[in-house]
Scaffold this motif. Structure first.
Motif, PDB file in Angstrom:
ATOM      1  N   ASP A  15       0.846  -1.193   0.059  1.00 56.66           N
ATOM      2  CA  ASP A  15       0.295   0.002  -0.061  1.00 56.66           C
ATOM      3  C   ASP A  15       0.848   1.184   0.040  1.00 56.66           C
ATOM      4  N   GLY A  31      -2.981   4.466  -3.732  1.00 54.70           N
ATOM      5  CA  GLY A  31      -3.834   3.586  -4.149  1.00 54.70           C
ATOM      6  C   GLY A  31      -3.105   2.502  -5.367  1.00 54.70           C
ATOM      7  N   LYS A  84      -8.170   6.724   4.272  1.00 52.09           N
ATOM      8  CA  LYS A  84      -8.325   5.360   3.943  1.00 52.09           C
ATOM      9  C   LYS A  84      -9.325   4.861   2.913  1.00 52.09           C
ATOM     10  N   VAL A  85     -10.612   5.256   2.948  1.00 55.74           N
ATOM     11  CA  VAL A  85     -11.445   4.905   1.981  1.00 55.74           C
ATOM     12  C   VAL A  85     -11.510   5.674   0.818  1.00 55.74           C
ATOM     13  N   ALA A  88      -8.789   4.072  -1.198  1.00 56.43           N
ATOM     14  CA  ALA A  88      -9.322   2.755  -1.823  1.00 56.43           C
ATOM     15  C   ALA A  88     -10.114   3.224  -3.004  1.00 56.43           C
ATOM     16  N   GLY A  91      -7.932   4.256  -5.698  1.00 58.64           N
ATOM     17  CA  GLY A  91      -7.042   3.425  -6.122  1.00 58.64           C
ATOM     18  C   GLY A  91      -7.568   2.274  -7.225  1.00 58.64           C
ATOM     19  N   ALA A 113     -14.722  -0.680  -4.704  1.00 59.18           N
ATOM     20  CA  ALA A 113     -13.369  -0.282  -3.894  1.00 59.18           C
ATOM     21  C   ALA A 113     -13.491  -1.115  -2.558  1.00 59.18           C
ATOM     22  N   PRO A 114     -12.187  -1.576  -2.031  1.00 61.49           N
ATOM     23  CA  PRO A 114     -12.113  -2.340  -0.709  1.00 61.49           C
ATOM     24  C   PRO A 114     -12.494  -1.678   0.413  1.00 61.49           C
TER      25      PRO A 114
END
Length: 206
Positions: A15, A31, A84-85, A88, A91, A113-114
């Motif tokens: 990451d 990402g 963080k979100v 993601a 990314g 997205a995870p």
């Protein structure tokens, strides 16, 4: 504050990447799309940086383009979306993909997205629908608005019919909406569905 790093790739993690700038290694969290676009260890690299300073840490987030960084910032205006979100999401989806997802109110695309569940994805497409055109990175506000009309089911019948026809031919709704938006610019808002289908297929073949 650090706004850009220009150096060589020293290490690539799951990451993050370490960029060596004149002997100093900077850790930048990125990402998946940005990490995949970097060269091998030892190759030159340039990253745009968003610097976050907290009481207990300083964290750098790296991006391949200004549009990607702008989306990262914008996404954090949505309730429940932190760094963080947001990282993601960018990314997985390009700036253009995100603009289309918001225009079409396509929460399923965003939830790819995870760590992004259906509720958060729904908030993202709903809360950003009036802010996203300036961050799309591609296309005009006019085409963005048209794709939103298609997504909300309020587009004129010939346009809706053309989108439906392209979807029936095997194209995704996102592809069909983008192609028809291009077709409308070329053929005019009063064009018949048959004309829009023909121009849309032409746009898809480019």
């Amino acid at each position: 504050m650090i706004g850009k790093l220009k150096g060589t790739v020293d290490e690539i993690g799951e990451d993050h990447v370490v960029i060596d700038v004149h002997g100093v290694g900077y850790v930048a969290f990125c990402g998946g799309r940005t990490l995949a676009g970097l060269g091998a260890v030892g190759e030159a690299a340039v990253l745009l940086i968003e610097t976050y300073v907290r009481e207990d840490m300083i964290r750098l987030y790296g991006f391949a383009s200004a549009a990607e960084r702008d989306w990262f910032r914008l996404l954090q205006n949505v309730q429940g979306v932190g760094a963080k979100v947001a990282l993601a999401v960018v990314g997985v989806l390009s700036p253009g993909d995100l603009a289309n997802a918001v225009a079409l109110q396509d929460k399923a695309m965003v939830s790819r997205a995870p760590g992004v569940g259906p509720k958060v994805a729904a908030r993202i497409v709903a809360e950003l629908k009036d802010k996203a055109p300036a961050f799309s990175g591609a296309g005009s506000d006019e085409s963005f608005g048209l794709k939103r009309e298609i997504g909300e089911g309020v587009a004129p019948a010939p346009i809706a019919d053309a989108v439906s026809a392209l979807v029936n031919l095997g194209y995704s709704r996102e592809q069909a909406a983008g192609a028809v938006a291009t077709a409308v610019r070329e053929g005019g808002e009063g064009a018949a569905s048959t004309v829009l289908i023909r121009l849309g297929l032409k746009a898809l073949s480019r």
